[in-house]
Design a protein around this motif. Structure first.
Motif, PDB file in Angstrom:
ATOM      1  N   ASN A  90       0.712  -1.269   0.119  1.00  0.00           N
ATOM      2  CA  ASN A  90       0.002  -0.005  -0.122  1.00  0.00           C
ATOM      3  C   ASN A  90       0.857   1.398  -0.061  1.00  0.00           C
ATOM      4  O   ASN A  90       0.323   2.240  -0.335  1.00  0.00           O
ATOM      5  CB  ASN A  90      -0.912  -0.063   1.482  1.00  0.00           C
ATOM      6  CG  ASN A  90      -2.417   0.188   1.007  1.00  0.00           C
ATOM      7  OD1 ASN A  90      -2.844   0.053  -0.366  1.00  0.00           O
ATOM      8  ND2 ASN A  90      -3.283   0.637   2.070  1.00  0.00           N
ATOM      9  N   ASP A  91       2.308   1.186   0.352  1.00  0.00           N
ATOM     10  CA  ASP A  91       3.028   2.250   0.323  1.00  0.00           C
ATOM     11  C   ASP A  91       3.500   2.494  -1.146  1.00  0.00           C
ATOM     12  O   ASP A  91       4.706   1.554  -1.547  1.00  0.00           O
ATOM     13  CB  ASP A  91       4.243   2.060   1.308  1.00  0.00           C
ATOM     14  CG  ASP A  91       5.030   3.125   1.604  1.00  0.00           C
ATOM     15  OD1 ASP A  91       5.412   3.985   0.873  1.00  0.00           O
ATOM     16  OD2 ASP A  91       5.294   3.345   2.939  1.00  0.00           O
ATOM     17  N   LYS A  92       3.172   3.215  -1.729  1.00  0.00           N
ATOM     18  CA  LYS A  92       3.580   3.556  -3.255  1.00  0.00           C
ATOM     19  C   LYS A  92       4.964   3.926  -3.468  1.00  0.00           C
ATOM     20  O   LYS A  92       5.788   3.489  -4.354  1.00  0.00           O
ATOM     21  CB  LYS A  92       2.536   4.539  -3.883  1.00  0.00           C
ATOM     22  CG  LYS A  92       1.111   4.075  -4.213  1.00  0.00           C
ATOM     23  CD  LYS A  92       0.098   4.872  -5.094  1.00  0.00           C
ATOM     24  CE  LYS A  92      -1.132   4.543  -5.230  1.00  0.00           C
ATOM     25  NZ  LYS A  92      -1.703   5.544  -6.171  1.00  0.00           N
ATOM     26  N   LYS A  93       5.413   4.890  -2.424  1.00  0.00           N
ATOM     27  CA  LYS A  93       6.923   5.286  -2.452  1.00  0.00           C
ATOM     28  C   LYS A  93       8.010   3.876  -2.419  1.00  0.00           C
ATOM     29  O   LYS A  93       8.800   3.780  -3.091  1.00  0.00           O
ATOM     30  CB  LYS A  93       7.133   6.323  -1.688  1.00  0.00           C
ATOM     31  CG  LYS A  93       6.666   7.668  -2.156  1.00  0.00           C
ATOM     32  CD  LYS A  93       7.383   8.828  -1.140  1.00  0.00           C
ATOM     33  CE  LYS A  93       6.989  10.161  -1.822  1.00  0.00           C
ATOM     34  NZ  LYS A  93       7.257  11.199  -0.805  1.00  0.00           N
ATOM     35  N   LEU A  94       7.432   3.244  -1.299  1.00  0.00           N
ATOM     36  CA  LEU A  94       8.418   2.275  -0.896  1.00  0.00           C
ATOM     37  C   LEU A  94       8.255   1.018  -2.060  1.00  0.00           C
ATOM     38  O   LEU A  94       9.233   0.480  -2.334  1.00  0.00           O
ATOM     39  CB  LEU A  94       7.940   1.533   0.370  1.00  0.00           C
ATOM     40  CG  LEU A  94       8.695   0.144   0.728  1.00  0.00           C
ATOM     41  CD1 LEU A  94       9.990   0.567   1.315  1.00  0.00           C
ATOM     42  CD2 LEU A  94       7.906  -0.436   1.933  1.00  0.00           C
ATOM     43  N   LYS A  95       7.071   1.079  -2.452  1.00  0.00           N
ATOM     44  CA  LYS A  95       6.984  -0.109  -3.770  1.00  0.00           C
ATOM     45  C   LYS A  95       7.927   0.236  -4.759  1.00  0.00           C
ATOM     46  O   LYS A  95       8.658  -0.617  -5.418  1.00  0.00           O
ATOM     47  CB  LYS A  95       5.506  -0.125  -4.086  1.00  0.00           C
ATOM     48  CG  LYS A  95       4.970  -1.206  -4.624  1.00  0.00           C
ATOM     49  CD  LYS A  95       3.719  -1.407  -4.988  1.00  0.00           C
ATOM     50  CE  LYS A  95       3.155  -2.622  -5.834  1.00  0.00           C
ATOM     51  NZ  LYS A  95       1.796  -2.625  -6.192  1.00  0.00           N
ATOM     52  N   GLU A  96       7.861   1.464  -5.132  1.00  0.00           N
ATOM     53  CA  GLU A  96       8.540   2.080  -6.440  1.00  0.00           C
ATOM     54  C   GLU A  96      10.195   1.803  -5.866  1.00  0.00           C
ATOM     55  O   GLU A  96      11.001   1.647  -6.778  1.00  0.00           O
ATOM     56  CB  GLU A  96       8.343   3.145  -6.868  1.00  0.00           C
ATOM     57  CG  GLU A  96       6.921   3.396  -7.578  1.00  0.00           C
ATOM     58  CD  GLU A  96       6.366   4.717  -7.774  1.00  0.00           C
ATOM     59  OE1 GLU A  96       7.131   5.702  -7.789  1.00  0.00           O
ATOM     60  OE2 GLU A  96       5.249   4.512  -8.118  1.00  0.00           O
ATOM     61  N   LEU A  97      10.399   2.273  -4.859  1.00  0.00           N
ATOM     62  CA  LEU A  97      11.878   2.474  -4.502  1.00  0.00           C
ATOM     63  C   LEU A  97      12.658   1.250  -4.368  1.00  0.00           C
ATOM     64  O   LEU A  97      13.818   1.082  -4.772  1.00  0.00           O
ATOM     65  CB  LEU A  97      11.968   2.927  -3.404  1.00  0.00           C
ATOM     66  CG  LEU A  97      13.265   3.621  -2.563  1.00  0.00           C
ATOM     67  CD1 LEU A  97      13.720   4.932  -3.415  1.00  0.00           C
ATOM     68  CD2 LEU A  97      13.103   4.253  -0.892  1.00  0.00           C
ATOM     69  N   ILE A  98      12.062   0.277  -3.988  1.00  0.00           N
ATOM     70  CA  ILE A  98      12.667  -1.100  -3.921  1.00  0.00           C
ATOM     71  C   ILE A  98      12.170  -2.181  -4.837  1.00  0.00           C
ATOM     72  O   ILE A  98      12.650  -3.381  -4.641  1.00  0.00           O
ATOM     73  CB  ILE A  98      12.751  -1.650  -2.278  1.00  0.00           C
ATOM     74  CG1 ILE A  98      11.045  -2.076  -2.076  1.00  0.00           C
ATOM     75  CG2 ILE A  98      13.285  -0.763  -1.265  1.00  0.00           C
ATOM     76  CD1 ILE A  98      10.949  -2.750  -0.709  1.00  0.00           C
ATOM     77  N   GLY A  99      11.249  -1.694  -5.807  1.00  0.00           N
ATOM     78  CA  GLY A  99      10.848  -2.853  -6.714  1.00  0.00           C
ATOM     79  C   GLY A  99      10.151  -4.122  -6.241  1.00  0.00           C
ATOM     80  O   GLY A  99      10.576  -5.063  -6.414  1.00  0.00           O
ATOM     81  N   LEU A 100       9.212  -3.595  -5.391  1.00  0.00           N
ATOM     82  CA  LEU A 100       8.338  -4.587  -4.354  1.00  0.00           C
ATOM     83  C   LEU A 100       7.547  -5.600  -5.293  1.00  0.00           C
ATOM     84  O   LEU A 100       6.921  -5.264  -6.185  1.00  0.00           O
ATOM     85  CB  LEU A 100       7.574  -3.960  -3.313  1.00  0.00           C
ATOM     86  CG  LEU A 100       7.167  -4.791  -2.269  1.00  0.00           C
ATOM     87  CD1 LEU A 100       8.223  -5.220  -1.513  1.00  0.00           C
ATOM     88  CD2 LEU A 100       6.302  -3.740  -1.316  1.00  0.00           C
ATOM     89  N   ASN A 101       7.662  -7.012  -4.917  1.00  0.00           N
ATOM     90  CA  ASN A 101       6.683  -7.907  -5.628  1.00  0.00           C
ATOM     91  C   ASN A 101       6.454  -9.046  -4.325  1.00  0.00           C
ATOM     92  O   ASN A 101       7.113  -8.832  -3.399  1.00  0.00           O
ATOM     93  CB  ASN A 101       7.518  -8.502  -6.618  1.00  0.00           C
ATOM     94  CG  ASN A 101       6.515  -9.298  -7.590  1.00  0.00           C
ATOM     95  OD1 ASN A 101       5.462  -9.477  -7.226  1.00  0.00           O
ATOM     96  ND2 ASN A 101       6.676  -9.412  -8.919  1.00  0.00           N
ATOM     97  N   SER A 102       5.475  -9.703  -4.573  1.00  0.00           N
ATOM     98  CA  SER A 102       5.042 -10.842  -3.609  1.00  0.00           C
ATOM     99  C   SER A 102       5.126 -12.171  -4.274  1.00  0.00           C
ATOM    100  O   SER A 102       4.478 -12.199  -5.530  1.00  0.00           O
ATOM    101  CB  SER A 102       3.827 -10.327  -3.115  1.00  0.00           C
ATOM    102  OG  SER A 102       3.457 -11.439  -2.104  1.00  0.00           O
ATOM    103  N   ALA A 103       5.464 -13.241  -3.583  1.00  0.00           N
ATOM    104  CA  ALA A 103       5.560 -14.723  -4.170  1.00  0.00           C
ATOM    105  C   ALA A 103       4.481 -15.331  -3.330  1.00  0.00           C
ATOM    106  O   ALA A 103       4.458 -16.677  -3.438  1.00  0.00           O
ATOM    107  CB  ALA A 103       6.869 -15.084  -3.946  1.00  0.00           C
ATOM    108  N   ASN A 104       3.536 -14.851  -2.502  1.00  0.00           N
ATOM    109  CA  ASN A 104       2.592 -15.416  -2.115  1.00  0.00           C
ATOM    110  C   ASN A 104       1.524 -15.855  -3.040  1.00  0.00           C
ATOM    111  O   ASN A 104       1.784 -15.637  -4.332  1.00  0.00           O
ATOM    112  CB  ASN A 104       1.776 -14.553  -1.054  1.00  0.00           C
ATOM    113  CG  ASN A 104       2.286 -14.341   0.228  1.00  0.00           C
ATOM    114  OD1 ASN A 104       3.223 -13.826   0.356  1.00  0.00           O
ATOM    115  ND2 ASN A 104       1.663 -15.165   1.211  1.00  0.00           N
TER     116      ASN A 104
END
Length: 429
Positions: free
Chosen positions: A200-214
């Motif tokens: 839900n944290d858009k800045k964090l998501k973009e900054l670290i290239g966030l993805n989920s493997a669930n």
């Protein structure tokens, strides 16, 4: 392949984007715009194929032209490069499909390894990717080993402290390198909540290239469809006619994949949604009221989930196919009944573990005379060695995958279920 966001239908993405994003806006799950199906003639043809070739055909039905069939075949072969599912006869009308012959001894190897192959294929620019996932036991190991030492990929795995088995923990918390593990002082649902907050944290998501493997990631879900077709191919014509499949359920990704196999044209008569005392879905199917209780710890810890992520996909599929949700069979089983089911299986000559025992118990109770039943063996009994040995008074021999890790030190960090602390960890490590 086009997919839409279940919480925000205007968001429509292709397969690659869905894999990379994991979750859509408003934390919505992605779901296929089109639900493909094999014609009866096609179905007969693919059932006679080998596991890798058939799996490629199944996945190509969804992914279409985004990935060439030749490329897809190569990555499927790499992902599923371990012993295929094995069918074991239990009684005259019940078989077990063993899905735990992969590198981490659990069915999660299929989805995690296919997802890793897709990330590898799609990361053409060699960008840094952070995989953040929560585990109630088996997902963590499968994801960790699938992505271990993969360049430009960092994996962070959250798990509830003291609520997964000792050997499960050893399997993925001893790797190091690009794999970071964090024990959370709370339940699996707390871990899952932290993952959602991060997305839900858009800045964090973009900054670290966030993805989920669930199992929220569509690539994992599609990969799991393949072993339902394998199960069907291993059965005789007679057994296929009235087939009931009993599925141990935690986050409900496994059942979602099974239902998608039915939507593809696999003539499965019925499924049983099996839970332990964390029975949100059985109570919902009985009363029509969605009322999650606080998660309780059980001996079938991978199913200790009160707010299953994939349930909205199941509701959407039933709605889209105009199936009646009341036709989905269900049940929940206490620890005491689980122990008795384990003992019963052992008397029948089969050593199992708590999750599969629950699926066996509910299948045995609900199977009709003219039906044939198949329950899923989702993990090797050695992963629950202490529990199983105590119940059965029988020594479990550790396979090499566990034997080689048992004496290694745990490398996990530990935090409270506080998003600020997790965010800091994600930015610092």
């Amino acid at each position: 392949m086009k997919l839409y966001n279940l919480k925000y239908h205007q968001e429509i993405v292709n397969f690659e984007k869905a894999v990379k994003l994991g979750l859509g806006q408003k934390q919505g799950l992605f779901f296929p715009v089109e639900l493909p199906a094999f014609k009866p003639v096609e179905l007969l043809k693919i059932l006679n194929m080998d596991f890798i070739t058939r799996s490629t055909e199944i996945l190509a039905k969804f992914i279409h032209h985004e990935i060439s069939k030749k490329q897809l075949h190569q990555h499927v072969q790499e992902a599923f490069s371990f012993t295929r599912p094995l069918k074991v006869n239990i009684t005259k009308n019940i078989d077990c499909l063993e899905l735990f012959h992969g590198p981490t001894l659990a069915f999660k190897d299929f989805g995690a390894r296919f997802m890793a192959q897709m990330i590898l294929l799609m990361n053409k620019k060699h960008e840094s990717v952070t995989i953040l996932t929560a585990t109630s036991g088996d997902t963590g190991a499968a994801v960790a080993h699938a992505f271990y030492k993969m360049q430009n990929v960092r994996v962070i795995i959250l798990y509830p402290k003291g609520k997964i088995s000792y050997l499960q923990e050893k399997l993925f918390c001893t790797l190091g390198e690009n794999i970071k593990t964090i024990s959370i002082n709370g339940s699996f649902d707390d871990c899952q909540k932290l993952v959602k907050e991060a997305f839900n944290d858009k800045k964090l998501k973009e900054l670290i290239g966030l993805n989920s493997a669930n199992s929220i990631n569509i690539s994992r879900l599609l990969a799991q469809i393949c072993y339902y077709f394998e199960a069907f191919s291993l059965l005789s014509e007679k057994k296929r006619k009235n087939l009931v499949i009993s599925v141990p359920c935690g986050n409900f990704g496994n059942l979602t994949a099974g239902l998608l196999s039915k939507a593809l044209g696999l003539p499965i008569k019925s499924f049983i949604a099996c839970t332990n005392s964390n029975d949100t879905v059985p109570r919902f199917l009985s009363s029509g009221i969605w009322s999650p209780n606080k998660t309780v710890s059980t001996i079938s810890n991978a199913m200790d989930i009160s707010q299953p992520n994939n349930w909205p996909r199941i509701e959407e599929l039933f709605n889209r196919k105009q199936w009646n949700l009341k036709e989905l069979r269900f049940g929940s089983v206490s620890d005491e009944t689980t122990k008795n089911a384990l003992k019963e299986l052992f008397k029948l000559g089969y050593t199992s573990e708590p999750h599969a025992a629950i699926a066996y118990q509910l299948l045995r109770d609900q199977l009709k005379q003219e039906e044939f039943g198949l329950f899923l063996g989702t993990a090797h009994p050695s992963k629950f060695k202490n529990t199983v040995e105590k119940i059965l008074n029988h020594k479990i021999i550790l396979p090499n995958a566990l034997k080689n890790r048992i004496n290694l030190p745990l490398l996990s960090y530990n935090i409270n279920p506080d998003f600020k602390k997790l965010k800091q960890f994600l930015l610092d490590q």
